[in-house]
Motif scaffolding. Structure first.
Motif, PDB file in Angstrom:
ATOM      1  N   TYR A  22     -20.748  13.171  13.820  1.00 53.09           N
ATOM      2  CA  TYR A  22     -19.619  13.337  14.236  1.00 53.09           C
ATOM      3  C   TYR A  22     -18.474  12.006  13.597  1.00 53.09           C
ATOM      4  CZ  TYR A  22     -15.292  15.143  15.840  1.00 53.09           C
ATOM      5  OH  TYR A  22     -13.761  15.436  15.928  1.00 53.09           O
ATOM      6  N   LEU A  23     -18.949  10.944  14.382  1.00 53.67           N
ATOM      7  CA  LEU A  23     -18.769   9.819  13.997  1.00 53.67           C
ATOM      8  C   LEU A  23     -18.202   9.691  12.807  1.00 53.67           C
ATOM      9  CD1 LEU A  23     -18.834   8.257  17.080  1.00 53.67           C
ATOM     10  CD2 LEU A  23     -16.709   9.159  16.628  1.00 53.67           C
ATOM     11  N   ALA A  24     -19.443   9.384  11.818  1.00 52.50           N
ATOM     12  CA  ALA A  24     -19.926   9.165  10.469  1.00 52.50           C
ATOM     13  C   ALA A  24     -18.603  10.454   9.720  1.00 52.50           C
ATOM     14  CB  ALA A  24     -21.306   8.900  10.350  1.00 52.50           C
ATOM     15  N   ILE A  25     -18.339  11.499   9.964  1.00 54.94           N
ATOM     16  CA  ILE A  25     -17.936  12.342   9.225  1.00 54.94           C
ATOM     17  C   ILE A  25     -16.484  12.068   9.398  1.00 54.94           C
ATOM     18  CG2 ILE A  25     -17.749  14.777   8.720  1.00 54.94           C
ATOM     19  CD1 ILE A  25     -20.223  15.256   9.424  1.00 54.94           C
ATOM     20  N   LEU A  26     -16.086  12.056  10.409  1.00 53.29           N
ATOM     21  CA  LEU A  26     -14.755  11.489  11.084  1.00 53.29           C
ATOM     22  C   LEU A  26     -14.264  10.315  10.504  1.00 53.29           C
ATOM     23  CD1 LEU A  26     -13.137  13.533  12.480  1.00 53.29           C
ATOM     24  CD2 LEU A  26     -13.033  11.947  14.653  1.00 53.29           C
ATOM     25  N   ALA A  27     -15.143   8.670  10.108  1.00 54.96           N
ATOM     26  CA  ALA A  27     -14.828   7.889   9.774  1.00 54.96           C
ATOM     27  C   ALA A  27     -14.487   8.072   8.049  1.00 54.96           C
ATOM     28  CB  ALA A  27     -15.808   6.732  10.099  1.00 54.96           C
ATOM     29  N   ALA A  28     -15.183   8.776   7.444  1.00 53.18           N
ATOM     30  CA  ALA A  28     -15.030   8.614   5.833  1.00 53.18           C
ATOM     31  C   ALA A  28     -13.637   9.721   5.828  1.00 53.18           C
ATOM     32  CB  ALA A  28     -16.877   9.972   5.683  1.00 53.18           C
ATOM     33  N   PHE A  29     -14.124  10.613   6.797  1.00 47.46           N
ATOM     34  CA  PHE A  29     -12.514  11.432   6.099  1.00 47.46           C
ATOM     35  C   PHE A  29     -11.553  10.084   6.516  1.00 47.46           C
ATOM     36  CE2 PHE A  29      -9.204  13.874   8.081  1.00 47.46           C
ATOM     37  CZ  PHE A  29      -8.725  14.659   6.997  1.00 47.46           C
ATOM     38  N   TRP A  30     -10.904   9.430   7.558  1.00 51.19           N
ATOM     39  CA  TRP A  30     -10.321   8.919   7.467  1.00 51.19           C
ATOM     40  C   TRP A  30      -9.872   7.470   6.765  1.00 51.19           C
ATOM     41  CZ3 TRP A  30      -5.773  10.475   9.912  1.00 51.19           C
ATOM     42  CH2 TRP A  30      -5.786  11.266  10.515  1.00 51.19           C
ATOM     43  N   ILE A  31     -11.098   6.918   6.177  1.00 48.55           N
ATOM     44  CA  ILE A  31     -11.730   5.429   5.032  1.00 48.55           C
ATOM     45  C   ILE A  31     -10.229   6.198   3.886  1.00 48.55           C
ATOM     46  CG2 ILE A  31     -12.938   4.267   3.926  1.00 48.55           C
ATOM     47  CD1 ILE A  31     -14.063   4.527   7.049  1.00 48.55           C
ATOM     48  N   ASN A  32     -11.390   7.730   3.270  1.00 46.57           N
ATOM     49  CA  ASN A  32     -10.956   8.691   2.351  1.00 46.57           C
ATOM     50  C   ASN A  32      -9.411   8.320   2.868  1.00 46.57           C
ATOM     51  OD1 ASN A  32     -11.357   9.644   0.047  1.00 46.57           O
ATOM     52  ND2 ASN A  32     -11.295  11.474   0.900  1.00 46.57           N
ATOM     53  N   ALA A  33      -8.766   9.014   2.755  1.00 43.61           N
ATOM     54  CA  ALA A  33      -7.294   9.424   3.885  1.00 43.61           C
ATOM     55  C   ALA A  33      -6.631   8.121   3.588  1.00 43.61           C
ATOM     56  CB  ALA A  33      -7.444   9.900   4.587  1.00 43.61           C
TER      57      ALA A  33
END
Length: 40
Positions: A22-33
């Motif tokens: 969950y944290l990995a997906i969240l981190a990837a989402f925020w880095i992408n944004a």
């Protein structure tokens, strides 16, 4: 040993794995944004 704690060992491991994913997906989402905002 097994009948005393049937799912004691498996549950925290699964929860930890779920949190890490969950944290990995969240981190990837925020880095992408962040990269999208930074580029434009």
């Amino acid at each position: 040993m097994d009948e005393h704690q049937p799912g004691e060992h498996e549950n925290p491991k699964g929860a930890l794995l779920f949190i890490l994913v969950y944290l990995a997906i969240l981190a990837a989402f925020w880095i992408n944004a962040y990269l999208r905002i930074w580029r434009s």
